[in-house]
Design a protein around this motif. Sequence first.
Motif, PDB file in Angstrom:
ATOM      1  N   ASN A 154      -1.681  -5.713  -6.519  1.00 12.29           N
ATOM      2  CA  ASN A 154      -0.573  -5.018  -5.857  1.00 12.29           C
ATOM      3  C   ASN A 154       0.082  -5.894  -4.797  1.00 12.29           C
ATOM      4  O   ASN A 154       0.353  -5.458  -3.662  1.00 12.29           O
ATOM      5  CB  ASN A 154      -1.041  -3.695  -5.240  1.00 12.29           C
ATOM      6  CG  ASN A 154       0.062  -2.655  -5.179  1.00 12.29           C
ATOM      7  OD1 ASN A 154       1.031  -2.700  -5.945  1.00 12.29           O
ATOM      8  ND2 ASN A 154      -0.070  -1.718  -4.256  1.00 12.29           N
ATOM      9  N   THR A 155       0.348  -7.127  -5.185  1.00 13.34           N
ATOM     10  CA  THR A 155       0.837  -8.145  -4.258  1.00 13.34           C
ATOM     11  C   THR A 155       1.943  -8.964  -4.921  1.00 13.34           C
ATOM     12  O   THR A 155       1.887  -9.234  -6.122  1.00 13.34           O
ATOM     13  CB  THR A 155      -0.315  -9.069  -3.823  1.00 13.34           C
ATOM     14  OG1 THR A 155      -1.314  -8.290  -3.163  1.00 13.34           O
ATOM     15  CG2 THR A 155       0.171 -10.165  -2.888  1.00 13.34           C
ATOM     16  N   VAL A 156       2.913  -9.338  -4.118  1.00 14.66           N
ATOM     17  CA  VAL A 156       3.972 -10.252  -4.547  1.00 14.66           C
ATOM     18  C   VAL A 156       3.821 -11.545  -3.754  1.00 14.66           C
ATOM     19  O   VAL A 156       3.536 -11.516  -2.555  1.00 14.66           O
ATOM     20  CB  VAL A 156       5.354  -9.626  -4.325  1.00 14.66           C
ATOM     21  CG1 VAL A 156       6.459 -10.622  -4.642  1.00 14.66           C
ATOM     22  CG2 VAL A 156       5.514  -8.379  -5.188  1.00 14.66           C
ATOM     23  N   TYR A 157       4.039 -12.663  -4.414  1.00 12.24           N
ATOM     24  CA  TYR A 157       3.869 -13.980  -3.794  1.00 12.24           C
ATOM     25  C   TYR A 157       5.182 -14.748  -3.788  1.00 12.24           C
ATOM     26  O   TYR A 157       6.051 -14.527  -4.636  1.00 12.24           O
ATOM     27  CB  TYR A 157       2.827 -14.786  -4.570  1.00 12.24           C
ATOM     28  CG  TYR A 157       1.472 -14.136  -4.633  1.00 12.24           C
ATOM     29  CD1 TYR A 157       1.087 -13.405  -5.757  1.00 12.24           C
ATOM     30  CD2 TYR A 157       0.567 -14.254  -3.584  1.00 12.24           C
ATOM     31  CE1 TYR A 157      -0.149 -12.806  -5.829  1.00 12.24           C
ATOM     32  CE2 TYR A 157      -0.682 -13.654  -3.649  1.00 12.24           C
ATOM     33  CZ  TYR A 157      -1.035 -12.932  -4.771  1.00 12.24           C
ATOM     34  OH  TYR A 157      -2.259 -12.332  -4.833  1.00 12.24           O
ATOM     35  N   LEU A 158       5.277 -15.667  -2.861  1.00 13.47           N
ATOM     36  CA  LEU A 158       6.361 -16.638  -2.858  1.00 13.47           C
ATOM     37  C   LEU A 158       5.727 -18.004  -2.646  1.00 13.47           C
ATOM     38  O   LEU A 158       5.260 -18.322  -1.554  1.00 13.47           O
ATOM     39  CB  LEU A 158       7.393 -16.351  -1.765  1.00 13.47           C
ATOM     40  CG  LEU A 158       8.593 -17.287  -1.775  1.00 13.47           C
ATOM     41  CD1 LEU A 158       9.452 -17.030  -3.018  1.00 13.47           C
ATOM     42  CD2 LEU A 158       9.442 -17.110  -0.514  1.00 13.47           C
ATOM     43  N   GLN A 159       5.674 -18.792  -3.720  1.00 12.25           N
ATOM     44  CA  GLN A 159       5.178 -20.159  -3.633  1.00 12.25           C
ATOM     45  C   GLN A 159       6.340 -21.054  -3.229  1.00 12.25           C
ATOM     46  O   GLN A 159       7.369 -21.085  -3.918  1.00 12.25           O
ATOM     47  CB  GLN A 159       4.610 -20.602  -4.984  1.00 12.25           C
ATOM     48  CG  GLN A 159       4.114 -22.035  -5.000  1.00 12.25           C
ATOM     49  CD  GLN A 159       2.908 -22.249  -4.111  1.00 12.25           C
ATOM     50  OE1 GLN A 159       1.974 -21.458  -4.115  1.00 12.25           O
ATOM     51  NE2 GLN A 159       2.930 -23.337  -3.346  1.00 12.25           N
ATOM     52  N   MET A 160       6.158 -21.759  -2.136  1.00  6.95           N
ATOM     53  CA  MET A 160       7.220 -22.603  -1.602  1.00  6.95           C
ATOM     54  C   MET A 160       6.754 -24.050  -1.601  1.00  6.95           C
ATOM     55  O   MET A 160       5.789 -24.390  -0.909  1.00  6.95           O
ATOM     56  CB  MET A 160       7.593 -22.149  -0.187  1.00  6.95           C
ATOM     57  CG  MET A 160       7.953 -20.686  -0.091  1.00  6.95           C
ATOM     58  SD  MET A 160       8.560 -20.219   1.546  1.00  6.95           S
ATOM     59  CE  MET A 160       7.108 -20.510   2.537  1.00  6.95           C
ATOM     60  N   SER A 174       0.857  -1.184   0.000  1.00  6.04           N
ATOM     61  CA  SER A 174       0.000   0.000   0.000  1.00  6.04           C
ATOM     62  C   SER A 174       0.893   1.233   0.000  1.00  6.04           C
ATOM     63  O   SER A 174       2.048   1.173   0.424  1.00  6.04           O
ATOM     64  CB  SER A 174      -0.926   0.018   1.215  1.00  6.04           C
ATOM     65  OG  SER A 174      -0.179   0.013   2.412  1.00  6.04           O
ATOM     66  N   GLY A 175       0.359   2.336  -0.515  1.00  6.05           N
ATOM     67  CA  GLY A 175       1.159   3.551  -0.583  1.00  6.05           C
ATOM     68  C   GLY A 175       2.142   3.555  -1.724  1.00  6.05           C
ATOM     69  O   GLY A 175       2.971   4.471  -1.825  1.00  6.05           O
TER      70      GLY A 175
END
Length: 123
Positions: free
Chosen positions: A77-83, A25-26
Motif C-alpha cells: 500500500n505504498t507508492v515510490y518515487l525513484q530519483m 492508510s485508511g
Amino acid sequence: QVQLVESGGGSVQAGGSLRLSCAASGGTVSSYAMGWFRQAPGKEREFVAAISRWPSYTNYADSVKGRFTIARDNAKNTVYLQMNSLKPEDTAVYFCAASNLYYNNDPQRCDYWGQGTQVTVSS
C-alpha cells in the motif's frame, strides 16, 4: 479517507539517487490516482510524476523524464518515487497526493496530501 505519509528525503550530491516512499492508510493506493509534486522556495507546487488507477499509466514532467520513476506496490500500500541523476534544481519539498480520478497531474485536483519530505541536492 486516506492518509499519506512520505519518507526517504534527505541531502545528496548532484548525480546521486534517492527513493521516496508514500505509505497510505485508511484507503488503498490502487483505488486512487497517485502523484508526486514538489515545491521549491518561492515557487508554486508543480507536477513531478503520476500513476493512474489500474491499468497503470505513468507520466512525468519533462524536467524529470528519464531520471525519475514512479511505482506502486499494492501489497505494501505504498507508492515510490525513484530519483536518479539528481540535480540541484531538483531541490524542493516533495509531496505525495491522491485523487479520486483515473489519472491526475494537476495539484489543484488532488484530494489528499501528505506532509511532504525535503530533498536537497548540492552541487
